[in-house]
Design an enzyme around this catalytic site. Structure first.
Site, mmCIF file in Angstrom:
data_model
loop_
_atom_site.group_PDB
_atom_site.id
_atom_site.type_symbol
_atom_site.label_atom_id
_atom_site.label_comp_id
_atom_site.label_asym_id
_atom_site.label_seq_id
_atom_site.Cartn_x
_atom_site.Cartn_y
_atom_site.Cartn_z
ATOM 1 N N ASN A 22 57.060 -21.584 20.637
ATOM 2 C CA ASN A 22 56.666 -22.423 20.137
ATOM 3 C C ASN A 22 58.616 -22.817 20.040
ATOM 4 O O ASN A 22 59.377 -23.493 19.749
ATOM 5 C CB ASN A 22 57.333 -21.836 18.420
ATOM 6 C CG ASN A 22 57.518 -19.761 18.148
ATOM 7 O OD1 ASN A 22 58.271 -19.943 18.985
ATOM 8 N ND2 ASN A 22 57.476 -19.768 16.925
ATOM 9 N N ARG A 25 67.747 -16.125 13.233
ATOM 10 C CA ARG A 25 67.548 -15.154 12.331
ATOM 11 C C ARG A 25 69.097 -15.542 11.801
ATOM 12 O O ARG A 25 69.653 -15.176 11.614
ATOM 13 C CB ARG A 25 67.702 -13.628 12.649
ATOM 14 C CG ARG A 25 66.840 -13.141 13.832
ATOM 15 C CD ARG A 25 64.910 -13.582 12.813
ATOM 16 N NE ARG A 25 63.522 -12.785 13.820
ATOM 17 C CZ ARG A 25 62.957 -13.982 14.211
ATOM 18 N NH1 ARG A 25 63.130 -15.247 13.310
ATOM 19 N NH2 ARG A 25 61.891 -13.840 14.733
ATOM 20 N N GLN A 61 64.044 -11.905 3.968
ATOM 21 C CA GLN A 61 62.463 -13.216 3.686
ATOM 22 C C GLN A 61 61.840 -12.085 3.264
ATOM 23 O O GLN A 61 61.052 -10.990 3.415
ATOM 24 C CB GLN A 61 62.174 -13.564 5.051
ATOM 25 C CG GLN A 61 63.183 -14.616 5.494
ATOM 26 C CD GLN A 61 62.568 -15.206 6.979
ATOM 27 O OE1 GLN A 61 63.104 -16.095 7.766
ATOM 28 N NE2 GLN A 61 61.706 -14.833 7.048
ATOM 29 N N HIS A 98 60.877 -20.361 6.111
ATOM 30 C CA HIS A 98 60.919 -20.605 7.974
ATOM 31 C C HIS A 98 59.426 -20.969 8.319
ATOM 32 O O HIS A 98 58.834 -20.261 8.650
ATOM 33 C CB HIS A 98 61.348 -18.660 8.170
ATOM 34 C CG HIS A 98 61.305 -18.432 8.994
ATOM 35 N ND1 HIS A 98 61.563 -17.291 9.836
ATOM 36 C CD2 HIS A 98 60.943 -18.941 10.557
ATOM 37 C CE1 HIS A 98 61.480 -16.872 10.926
ATOM 38 N NE2 HIS A 98 60.856 -17.346 11.451
HETATM 39 N N1 LIG Z 1 62.852 -19.906 13.787
HETATM 40 C C1 LIG Z 1 62.109 -19.940 14.138
HETATM 41 O O1 LIG Z 1 60.943 -19.903 13.046
HETATM 42 C C2 LIG Z 1 61.909 -18.837 15.419
HETATM 43 C C3 LIG Z 1 60.906 -19.339 15.827
HETATM 44 C C4 LIG Z 1 60.673 -18.608 17.803
HETATM 45 C C5 LIG Z 1 62.396 -17.922 17.906
HETATM 46 N N2 LIG Z 1 63.184 -17.874 16.914
HETATM 47 C C6 LIG Z 1 64.057 -17.388 17.286
HETATM 48 O O2 LIG Z 1 65.456 -17.011 18.426
HETATM 49 C C7 LIG Z 1 65.771 -16.248 18.954
HETATM 50 C C8 LIG Z 1 65.642 -16.953 20.390
HETATM 51 O O3 LIG Z 1 64.467 -17.429 20.897
HETATM 52 P P1 LIG Z 1 64.968 -17.681 22.706
HETATM 53 O O4 LIG Z 1 63.179 -17.818 22.568
HETATM 54 O O5 LIG Z 1 65.506 -18.595 23.026
HETATM 55 O O6 LIG Z 1 64.939 -16.699 23.294
HETATM 56 P P2 LIG Z 1 65.403 -16.105 24.927
HETATM 57 O O7 LIG Z 1 65.290 -14.300 24.901
HETATM 58 O O8 LIG Z 1 64.754 -17.530 25.741
HETATM 59 O O9 LIG Z 1 67.310 -16.572 24.912
HETATM 60 C C9 LIG Z 1 67.910 -15.600 24.028
HETATM 61 C C10 LIG Z 1 69.222 -15.857 24.764
HETATM 62 O O10 LIG Z 1 69.942 -14.760 24.086
HETATM 63 C C11 LIG Z 1 71.911 -14.176 24.904
HETATM 64 N N3 LIG Z 1 71.732 -12.905 23.802
HETATM 65 C C12 LIG Z 1 71.206 -12.531 23.920
HETATM 66 N N4 LIG Z 1 72.026 -11.533 22.506
HETATM 67 C C13 LIG Z 1 73.145 -11.766 22.981
HETATM 68 C C14 LIG Z 1 74.787 -11.363 22.801
HETATM 69 N N5 LIG Z 1 75.005 -10.476 22.022
HETATM 70 N N6 LIG Z 1 75.276 -12.459 22.883
HETATM 71 C C15 LIG Z 1 75.398 -14.124 23.619
HETATM 72 N N7 LIG Z 1 74.550 -14.206 24.053
HETATM 73 C C16 LIG Z 1 73.456 -13.241 23.789
HETATM 74 C C17 LIG Z 1 70.029 -13.671 25.906
HETATM 75 O O11 LIG Z 1 71.362 -13.234 27.507
HETATM 76 C C18 LIG Z 1 69.395 -14.942 26.153
HETATM 77 O O12 LIG Z 1 69.973 -16.570 27.347
HETATM 78 C C19 LIG Z 1 64.723 -15.360 19.111
HETATM 79 O O13 LIG Z 1 64.377 -13.457 19.130
HETATM 80 C C20 LIG Z 1 64.287 -15.485 17.850
HETATM 81 O O14 LIG Z 1 64.813 -14.567 16.589
HETATM 82 C C21 LIG Z 1 62.621 -18.344 16.186
#
Ligand SMILES: NC(=O)c1ccc[n+]([C@@H]2O[C@H](COP(=O)([O-])OP(=O)(O)OC[C@H]3O[C@@H](n4cnc5c(N)ncnc54)[C@H](O)[C@@H]3O)[C@@H](O)[C@H]2O)c1
Length: 276
Positions: free
Chosen positions: A44, A182, A211, A230
């Site tokens: 997503n 989050r 949530q 959400h």
């Molecule tokens: N609201 C929603 O419906 C929804 C849907 C999908 C994902 N999300 C959230 O979005 C987040 C990201 O999704 P994604 O697919 O882009 O994940 P991803 O794993 O592709 O990207 C996450 C990025 O965060 C970076 N990261 C992790 N810890 C870090 C830190 N301490 N400092 C700096 N950078 C850091 C990682 O290096 C990575 O590049 C998911 O983990 C989820 O919590 C929310």
């Protein structure tokens, strides 16, 4: 799925998230218990990135108060226009630049903003050049440069409470913040206070802590917010993708086959790198 709940499932082997973000599982406990945790990585990300772009525009243009005027029978252009801006020329920084962060930066390109990103990992130079965003190694150095900040990291031990009172104070006065990552990455009351004081001029997102958000959650009542439940990753298109992804993993599991490598969050006692 807490350590305690997990320990009750005597035959438990596999935990699948129908979407992205496995912070509802105690990942260290799952790793110690030898469980496999997997999600439908990428399912997503387009839905969330599009939604973030929408929220940026809603905040920059001061859209919601205008819409509320229409519903309440008012007509006061000046009441909206004194806080409405163009996105062009503004500096947008993403905290976390994985799949969603990169898709957002790509989508921002035609709007002619200055784009910055902070992540644990710098993009390869060719991709960085194509996306046109500048890497900021130090988060606290990036924040004061940004008119708009978007949160795109997972919730981990390192990102929980990352935006507390002190860090919000480092942001520009009048900053706009979008957070679909989050809720617990932000300190709830610090955000509400900064929205009330005007230090944060607008806050929008779809994630809360906890949530479902209770009726008295401060973010429901703070000024200049454009919050929703959400929903950003739950379009019909996304639902089709993560349903197919879950089905595929269950079929592979019962055939004894591996999942696509990027789907594993905990495998053989190891956490995926983005959760370490
Ligand atoms: N609201 C929603 O419906 C929804 C849907 C999908 C994902 N999300 C959230 O979005 C987040 C990201 O999704 P994604 O697919 O882009 O994940 P991803 O794993 O592709 O990207 C996450 C990025 O965060 C970076 N990261 C992790 N810890 C870090 C830190 N301490 N400092 C700096 N950078 C850091 C990682 O290096 C990575 O590049 C998911 O983990 C989820 O919590 C929310």
């Amino acid at each position: 799925m807490s350590r305690q709940k997990g320990s009750k499932g005597q035959n438990l082997q596999l935990l699948l998230t129908a979407g992205i973000g496995s912070d509802h599982v105690d990942l260290n406990a799952a790793a110690a218990a030898g469980l496999t945790v997997a999600e439908v990585t990428g399912s997503n990300v387009v839905s969330v990135a599009e939604d973030e772009l929408m929220r940026i525009l809603i905040l920059v243009r001061n859209f919601l108060p205008g819409h509320h005027q229409v519903i309440s029978g008012e007509w006061n252009v000046a009441g909206i226009a004194h806080r409405a801006y163009d996105l062009e020329g503004k500096t947008v920084g993403t905290v976390g630049c994985g799949r969603i962060g990169k898709l957002l930066l790509q989508r921002l390109k035609p709007f002619n903003c200055n784009t910055l990103y902070h992540d644990r990992i710098k993009m390869d130079p060719e991709l960085e050049n194509q996306i046109g965003a500048k890497f900021e190694e130090d988060l606290d150095a990036m924040l004061p440069k940004c008119d708009i900040i978007v949160i795109n990291t997972p919730l981990t031990d390192k990102t929980r409470g990352l935006f507390d009172k002190d860090r919000i104070a480092k942001c520009k006065k009048g900053v706009l913040i979008v957070n679909n990552a989050r809720g617990a990455i932000m300190e709830t009351q610090a955000v509400a206070d900064a929205c009330s004081s005007g230090h944060i001029a607008g806050y929008s997102g779809d994630v809360w802590n906890p949530q479902p958000a209770p009726k008295d959650h401060p973010w429901r009542y703070m000024p200049n917010q454009a919050m929703t439940p959400h929903i950003s990753g739950t379009t019909i298109d996304a639902q089709l993708r993560y349903a197919a992804g879950v089905k595929d993993m269950l079929e592979r599991y019962f055939k004894g086959e591996d999942f696509p490598a990027q789907n594993y969050i905990v495998k053989e006692g190891q956490l995926a790198s983005q959760y370490r």
